[in-house]
Design a protein around this motif. Structure first.
Motif, PDB file in Angstrom:
ATOM      1  N   UNK A 165     -62.005  27.485 -11.131  1.00  0.00           N
ATOM      2  CA  UNK A 165     -61.018  28.516 -11.423  1.00  0.00           C
ATOM      3  C   UNK A 165     -59.764  28.347 -10.579  1.00  0.00           C
ATOM      4  N   UNK A 166     -58.695  29.003 -11.018  1.00  0.00           N
ATOM      5  CA  UNK A 166     -57.490  29.102 -10.218  1.00  0.00           C
ATOM      6  C   UNK A 166     -57.007  30.546 -10.273  1.00  0.00           C
ATOM      7  N   UNK A 167     -56.073  30.915  -9.382  1.00  0.00           N
ATOM      8  CA  UNK A 167     -55.564  32.281  -9.421  1.00  0.00           C
ATOM      9  C   UNK A 167     -55.203  32.818  -8.055  1.00  0.00           C
ATOM     10  N   UNK A 168     -55.581  34.089  -7.809  1.00  0.00           N
ATOM     11  CA  UNK A 168     -55.244  34.785  -6.564  1.00  0.00           C
ATOM     12  C   UNK A 168     -56.485  35.425  -5.972  1.00  0.00           C
ATOM     13  N   UNK A 169     -56.674  35.246  -4.674  1.00  0.00           N
ATOM     14  CA  UNK A 169     -57.709  35.966  -3.923  1.00  0.00           C
ATOM     15  C   UNK A 169     -57.019  37.144  -3.234  1.00  0.00           C
ATOM     16  N   UNK A 170     -57.315  38.351  -3.680  1.00  0.00           N
ATOM     17  CA  UNK A 170     -56.764  39.534  -3.034  1.00  0.00           C
ATOM     18  C   UNK A 170     -57.743  40.033  -1.979  1.00  0.00           C
ATOM     19  N   UNK A 171     -57.290  40.081  -0.730  1.00  0.00           N
ATOM     20  CA  UNK A 171     -58.110  40.582   0.370  1.00  0.00           C
ATOM     21  C   UNK A 171     -57.812  42.070   0.534  1.00  0.00           C
ATOM     22  N   UNK A 176     -57.743  41.018  10.096  1.00  0.00           N
ATOM     23  CA  UNK A 176     -58.694  40.054   9.548  1.00  0.00           C
ATOM     24  C   UNK A 176     -58.121  39.391   8.291  1.00  0.00           C
ATOM     25  N   UNK A 177     -57.509  40.211   7.409  1.00  0.00           N
ATOM     26  CA  UNK A 177     -56.929  39.683   6.167  1.00  0.00           C
ATOM     27  C   UNK A 177     -55.745  38.769   6.450  1.00  0.00           C
ATOM     28  N   UNK A 178     -54.886  39.170   7.375  1.00  0.00           N
ATOM     29  CA  UNK A 178     -53.715  38.359   7.679  1.00  0.00           C
ATOM     30  C   UNK A 178     -54.115  37.030   8.324  1.00  0.00           C
ATOM     31  N   UNK A 179     -55.122  37.054   9.174  1.00  0.00           N
ATOM     32  CA  UNK A 179     -55.597  35.814   9.801  1.00  0.00           C
ATOM     33  C   UNK A 179     -56.198  34.866   8.768  1.00  0.00           C
ATOM     34  N   UNK A 180     -56.921  35.437   7.808  1.00  0.00           N
ATOM     35  CA  UNK A 180     -57.523  34.595   6.775  1.00  0.00           C
ATOM     36  C   UNK A 180     -56.439  33.981   5.883  1.00  0.00           C
ATOM     37  N   UNK A 181     -55.403  34.755   5.579  1.00  0.00           N
ATOM     38  CA  UNK A 181     -54.289  34.214   4.802  1.00  0.00           C
ATOM     39  C   UNK A 181     -53.609  33.073   5.552  1.00  0.00           C
ATOM     40  N   UNK A 182     -53.395  33.262   6.838  1.00  0.00           N
ATOM     41  CA  UNK A 182     -52.736  32.238   7.645  1.00  0.00           C
ATOM     42  C   UNK A 182     -53.586  30.985   7.756  1.00  0.00           C
ATOM     43  N   UNK A 183     -54.884  31.167   7.943  1.00  0.00           N
ATOM     44  CA  UNK A 183     -55.786  30.025   8.072  1.00  0.00           C
ATOM     45  C   UNK A 183     -55.835  29.223   6.788  1.00  0.00           C
ATOM     46  N   UNK A 184     -55.852  29.895   5.647  1.00  0.00           N
ATOM     47  CA  UNK A 184     -55.918  29.195   4.371  1.00  0.00           C
ATOM     48  C   UNK A 184     -54.649  28.389   4.114  1.00  0.00           C
ATOM     49  N   UNK A 185     -53.498  28.914   4.555  1.00  0.00           N
ATOM     50  CA  UNK A 185     -52.235  28.222   4.288  1.00  0.00           C
ATOM     51  C   UNK A 185     -52.185  26.856   4.961  1.00  0.00           C
ATOM     52  N   UNK A 186     -53.031  26.647   5.986  1.00  0.00           N
ATOM     53  CA  UNK A 186     -53.069  25.359   6.673  1.00  0.00           C
ATOM     54  C   UNK A 186     -53.935  24.334   5.934  1.00  0.00           C
ATOM     55  N   UNK A 187     -54.742  24.812   4.988  1.00  0.00           N
ATOM     56  CA  UNK A 187     -55.657  23.926   4.270  1.00  0.00           C
ATOM     57  C   UNK A 187     -54.992  23.482   2.964  1.00  0.00           C
ATOM     58  N   UNK A 188     -54.247  22.417   3.032  1.00  0.00           N
ATOM     59  CA  UNK A 188     -53.458  21.980   1.887  1.00  0.00           C
ATOM     60  C   UNK A 188     -54.320  21.633   0.681  1.00  0.00           C
ATOM     61  N   UNK A 189     -55.598  21.312   0.919  1.00  0.00           N
ATOM     62  CA  UNK A 189     -56.487  20.937  -0.188  1.00  0.00           C
ATOM     63  C   UNK A 189     -56.532  22.009  -1.263  1.00  0.00           C
ATOM     64  N   UNK A 190     -56.505  23.303  -0.869  1.00  0.00           N
ATOM     65  CA  UNK A 190     -56.658  24.382  -1.829  1.00  0.00           C
ATOM     66  C   UNK A 190     -55.340  25.070  -2.166  1.00  0.00           C
ATOM     67  N   UNK A 191     -54.277  24.710  -1.479  1.00  0.00           N
ATOM     68  CA  UNK A 191     -53.030  25.462  -1.602  1.00  0.00           C
ATOM     69  C   UNK A 191     -52.505  25.575  -3.023  1.00  0.00           C
ATOM     70  N   UNK A 192     -52.521  24.507  -3.819  1.00  0.00           N
ATOM     71  CA  UNK A 192     -51.932  24.639  -5.155  1.00  0.00           C
ATOM     72  C   UNK A 192     -52.723  25.554  -6.092  1.00  0.00           C
ATOM     73  N   UNK A 193     -54.026  25.717  -5.861  1.00  0.00           N
ATOM     74  CA  UNK A 193     -54.876  26.358  -6.857  1.00  0.00           C
ATOM     75  C   UNK A 193     -55.028  27.870  -6.666  1.00  0.00           C
ATOM     76  N   UNK A 194     -55.089  28.331  -5.433  1.00  0.00           N
ATOM     77  CA  UNK A 194     -55.290  29.740  -5.161  1.00  0.00           C
ATOM     78  C   UNK A 194     -54.274  30.266  -4.159  1.00  0.00           C
ATOM     79  N   UNK A 195     -53.761  31.443  -4.458  1.00  0.00           N
ATOM     80  CA  UNK A 195     -52.907  32.171  -3.536  1.00  0.00           C
ATOM     81  C   UNK A 195     -53.765  33.225  -2.835  1.00  0.00           C
ATOM     82  N   UNK A 196     -53.572  33.414  -1.543  1.00  0.00           N
ATOM     83  CA  UNK A 196     -54.317  34.415  -0.779  1.00  0.00           C
ATOM     84  C   UNK A 196     -53.367  35.545  -0.437  1.00  0.00           C
ATOM     85  N   UNK A 197     -53.692  36.760  -0.869  1.00  0.00           N
ATOM     86  CA  UNK A 197     -52.792  37.898  -0.682  1.00  0.00           C
ATOM     87  C   UNK A 197     -53.539  39.112  -0.134  1.00  0.00           C
TER      88      UNK A 197
END
Length: 401
Positions: free
Chosen positions: A133-139, A155-176
């Motif tokens: 799947x692709x899309x948005x993960x809403x925390x 907790x939500x802001x830290x998870x968003x920041x941590x995910x932004x460093x993982x380029x492998x998943x960046x194009x497929x899911x947005x974390x909000x």
């Protein structure tokens, strides 16, 4: 890759017959008649199939997918929340991960290619990020007590920041990170989240108990919140009017459910360019009054569709949600129901330039169902299916014949 099908519903115009879709990488590069299709490309023949845009599930809670059937409805939204909270506290991280994986499969079966999933900030995102799947993960951030609200926010802001460093998943899911609901989060923390880029996704005017809370500061939800912390500082207003007064109504956000609206609320949603997400199965479960579907018919509102969770819905199939909507609203036609699950969902997520229709330059998110009833029109045929037979997400075939 070339996909050949006797019928292609692009949602950009009338259905096309005997056409092919040329896919290169993640995107559609052309849609053209069989006679003009290049002969030097890998070709996937899809006979007796209708192809259409992948469906957009604009509201889902996959972490609640461990339930074999919805919770018994206790006749009260507040009692249901209490039941659900107790259930969630009993689940181990491993059980939640298994639930998400089960839900993902159900989404794929029912035609979803893009999902707006809503998770607790402490829930692992890996099952979703690693899915097709692709899309948005809403925390979802909530808390009517300051320490609890700030904990979930951080907790939500830290998870968003941590995910932004993982380029492998960046194009497929947005974390909000997003507020859970009008009544469940302190205004000062709510304000921190409203500054996030759109679209936020917020439960608004979902239940009669919520409406009573804001209009009269009374009722079961008011009593429930008093035990948890404190009541919102309402002054005989609707949930939307409350958010507007406190400058908390986000622009271009998604109003989830919006079952109880006054005329002024409709104007507020329009002025804020917000869309509404209707969840037909969940709406039935809670025995809400008639949803204002006419807002879509007269062009006043962009209304998308979602499934909500298996705690309040029998199915995570978007095909099933369209069928339910058609059953309940005489003003809907099959083509309009499909539009709500494709174009409208894409617009709700502010991604109409990427998904929602089949068009050159857009992502190759494509599903296929059999055309089994020649005496019925194409759109009716689509909605007489419970599962898809073909699906492609970002150019990758997820399910073949």
């Amino acid at each position: 890759m070339l996909l050949k099908a006797p019928i292609i519903v692009t949602m950009e115009g009338p259905p096309l017959k005997d056409h092919a879709i040329l896919v290169e990488g993640e995107k559609i590069t052309a849609i053209l008649p069989y006679a003009q299709a290049p002969s030097n490309r890998e070709c996937l023949e899809l006979p007796h199939m209708v192809l259409l845009p992948g469906l957009v599930n604009a509201h889902c809670h996959l972490e609640l997918s461990q339930l074999p059937e919805p919770l018994p409805y206790p006749g009260s939204f507040v009692l249901w929340i209490d039941q659900l909270t107790r259930l969630k506290l009993q689940q181990t991280p491993e059980q939640v991960e298994a639930a998400i994986k089960s839900g993902i499969q159900q989404l794929l079966d029912g035609g979803t290619t893009t999902v707006a999933d809503h998770l607790s900030p402490g829930t692992s995102l890996q099952p979703l990020l690693e899915s097709p799947l692709e899309g948005t993960c809403y925390l979802e951030v909530l808390g009517v007590e300051e320490q609890r609200a700030l904990h979930f926010y951080q907790q939500a802001m830290e998870k968003q920041k941590a995910k932004s460093k993982k380029q492998k998943y960046k194009p497929k899911f947005k974390i909000t990170p997003t507020p859970h609901a009008t009544y469940s989060l302190l205004p000062e923390v709510f304000a921190k989240l409203v500054s996030q880029p759109p679209p936020l996704s917020i439960h608004i005017a979902e239940s009669a108990e919520e409406f009573l809370l804001f209009k009269e500061a009374s009722g079961p939800l008011a009593e429930f919140l008093e035990l948890k912390g404190k009541l919102p500082a309402t002054i005989c207003e609707t949930p939307l009017q409350y958010l507007k007064r406190l400058s908390l109504l986000p622009r271009k956000g998604m109003a989830i459910h919006a079952n109880y609206l006054e005329d002024e609320d409709v104007a507020l949603l329009q002025n804020a360019e917000m869309c509404v997400v209707h969840c037909p199965g969940s709406h039935d479960y809670f025995e809400h009054g008639r949803f204002p579907m006419g807002l879509s018919e007269d062009g006043k509102m962009n209304i998308a569709l979602g499934t909500d969770s298996l705690a309040s819905n029998e199915s995570l199939s978007m095909l099933r949600q369209m069928q339910l909507a058609l059953d309940h609203y005489a003003e809907l036609t099959p083509d309009l129901a499909i539009k709500m699950a494709t174009r409208n969902g894409a617009k709700a997520l502010l991604r109409e330039n990427e998904i929602g229709t089949l068009k050159e330059g857009k992502l190759a998110n494509i599903i296929g169902v059999p055309f089994r009833f020649p005496k019925r029109n194409i759109y009716e045929n689509i909605l007489l299916n419970d599962k898809v037979q073909f699906s492609m997400i970002r150019g990758q075939v997820i399910r073949g014949l």
